[in-house]
Design a protein around this motif. Structure first.
Motif, PDB file in Angstrom:
ATOM      1  N   SER A  21      48.724  20.195  23.579  1.00 55.84           N
ATOM      2  CA  SER A  21      47.639  19.735  24.449  1.00 55.84           C
ATOM      3  C   SER A  21      47.717  20.288  25.857  1.00 55.84           C
ATOM      4  O   SER A  21      46.798  20.080  26.650  1.00 55.84           O
ATOM      5  N   HIS A  22      48.828  20.974  26.186  1.00 61.15           N
ATOM      6  CA  HIS A  22      48.918  21.575  27.507  1.00 61.15           C
ATOM      7  C   HIS A  22      48.173  22.897  27.587  1.00 61.15           C
ATOM      8  O   HIS A  22      47.927  23.405  28.679  1.00 61.15           O
ATOM      9  N   TRP A  57      44.372  18.186  26.790  1.00 62.36           N
ATOM     10  CA  TRP A  57      44.463  16.716  26.888  1.00 62.36           C
ATOM     11  C   TRP A  57      43.414  16.180  27.846  1.00 62.36           C
ATOM     12  O   TRP A  57      42.792  15.134  27.603  1.00 62.36           O
ATOM     13  N   MET A  58      43.177  16.934  28.920  1.00 56.81           N
ATOM     14  CA  MET A  58      42.185  16.506  29.903  1.00 56.81           C
ATOM     15  C   MET A  58      40.783  16.639  29.316  1.00 56.81           C
ATOM     16  O   MET A  58      39.936  15.757  29.493  1.00 56.81           O
ATOM     17  N   ASN A  61      40.149  13.846  26.870  1.00 60.35           N
ATOM     18  CA  ASN A  61      39.953  12.615  27.631  1.00 60.35           C
ATOM     19  C   ASN A  61      38.538  12.515  28.183  1.00 60.35           C
ATOM     20  O   ASN A  61      37.853  11.504  28.058  1.00 60.35           O
TER      21      ASN A  61
ATOM     22  N   MET B 111      41.957   7.957  36.734  1.00 66.02           N
ATOM     23  CA  MET B 111      42.145   7.780  35.290  1.00 66.02           C
ATOM     24  C   MET B 111      42.928   8.953  34.705  1.00 66.02           C
ATOM     25  O   MET B 111      43.874   8.762  33.939  1.00 66.02           O
ATOM     26  N   LEU B 112      42.543  10.180  35.082  1.00 67.31           N
ATOM     27  CA  LEU B 112      43.233  11.361  34.560  1.00 67.31           C
ATOM     28  C   LEU B 112      44.684  11.401  35.032  1.00 67.31           C
ATOM     29  O   LEU B 112      45.587  11.724  34.265  1.00 67.31           O
ATOM     30  N   THR B 115      46.619   8.936  32.997  1.00 64.76           N
ATOM     31  CA  THR B 115      46.825   9.435  31.639  1.00 64.76           C
ATOM     32  C   THR B 115      47.962  10.447  31.628  1.00 64.76           C
ATOM     33  O   THR B 115      48.843  10.401  30.775  1.00 64.76           O
ATOM     34  N   ARG B 119      51.811  10.525  29.754  1.00 66.62           N
ATOM     35  CA  ARG B 119      52.289  11.629  28.918  1.00 66.62           C
ATOM     36  C   ARG B 119      53.651  12.116  29.405  1.00 66.62           C
ATOM     37  O   ARG B 119      54.576  12.335  28.616  1.00 66.62           O
TER      38      ARG B 119
END
Lengths: 121, 174
Positions: A21-22, A57-58, A61, B111-112, B115, B119
């Motif tokens: 996810s990076h 990942w962002m 989201n 929020m980001l 998150t 992680r």
């Protein structure tokens, strides 16, 4: 703190997903955001409708909160996913639905209101 | 099934028909590891290793630790750097949340950031747990409970507990 039995043998698929996810991916943001310093790096600014490059990942989201569209990367191929035939038929349905909507939209244009000016000589 | 003779890539094998990835793998040009990357888009998506941030380095060490059966050298400095970073982000988020003038778009950043912090915290925790387990595997008693005894430390336990371990050969009476 202890490692649960199931996680002792080797890295798990969810952990691999975390690493994957990076990777960076392109999005079309639907909200604005100033350039922000995250732990993994600085991302942004997000200026719709311009594309932006952010980690997966962002992107996921934001997509989940309907704040962006994700642009499918070049390496993503329908044949690499499960049920490629079903996917292909769904993609075809999507394309046809959108074409139908465009056609309907064009038909509902009021021709009397439209004018085309002569280009300058 | 004799796996030595089992050719996954055979034309009449189990993967015949689902050929996209296999075809590309079979017909792929030789590796160009020694050739300079001319595709600018690829370069944009790859970071050179000598510019790795502490987090990226920690991720590599964590992946190595998760995959190797033996314990690897500890990365204390890296952990300190990453934990510091988490703490600073946490403080920034706290400030922004308390500020009433924070706009809707600011909330997205908050929020980001949260998150991402979760992680990173997961990676730190998993790294520490994995190393700890290799150092000091848990002892499982017959009733299912797990004891954690640190190496070179003294633990006080009732004889019954020890009795089981001695019977299993996992401990010796001194």
């Amino acid at each position: 703190m202890a490692l649960p039995d199931g996680l002792r043998i080797s890295i798990t698929p969810p952990e691999l997903e975390l690493i994957a996810s990076h990777q960076l991916i392109e999005i079309v943001p639907l909200i604005s955001m100033e350039k922000t310093a995250f732990i993994s790096g600085a991302y942004g600014p997000l200026r719709p409708p311009n594309k932006a490059t952010v980690p997966i990942w962002m992107a996921v989201n934001l997509k989940a909160k309907k704040k962006c569209h994700i642009i499918a990367p070049a390496w993503l191929n329908v044949d690499d996913l499960e049920n490629p035939d079903k996917l292909r038929s769904l993609l075809k349905d999507l394309r046809e639905a959108r074409q139908a909507k465009s056609r309907d939209g064009l038909q509902s244009l009021d021709h009397s209101e439209l004018s085309v000016s002569r280009p300058p000589d | 099934m004799d796996w030595d003779e089992y050719d996954l890539l055979a034309a009449d094998g189990p993967l015949a028909g689902r050929t996209s990835f296999i075809d590309r793998a079979r017909n792929a040009p030789p590796d160009d590891d020694d050739v300079a990357i001319s595709d600018a888009r690829n370069v944009a998506f790859t970071l050179p290793t000598d510019e790795d941030t502490p987090l990226q380095q920690l991720i590599r060490h964590w992946a190595n630790e998760r995959n190797s059966p033996d314990i690897l050298p500890a990365q204390e400095e890296l952990l300190v750097l990453v934990l510091d970073h988490i703490r600073r982000q946490s403080q920034t988020v706290q400030l922004l949340r308390e500020d009433a003038s924070t706009s809707e778009d600011e909330h997205v950043r908050i929020m980001l950031a949260q998150t991402e912090m979760e992680r990173v915290k997961f990676i730190v925790r998993s790294y520490v747990r994995t190393r700890h387990y290799k150092d000091c595997p848990r002892i499982r008693l017959p009733d299912g409970t797990a004891l954690e005894m640190r190496k070179d430390h003294i633990s006080l336990v009732p004889y019954e507990v020890v009795e089981q371990l001695v019977a299993r050969g996992e401990a010796e009476l001194v």
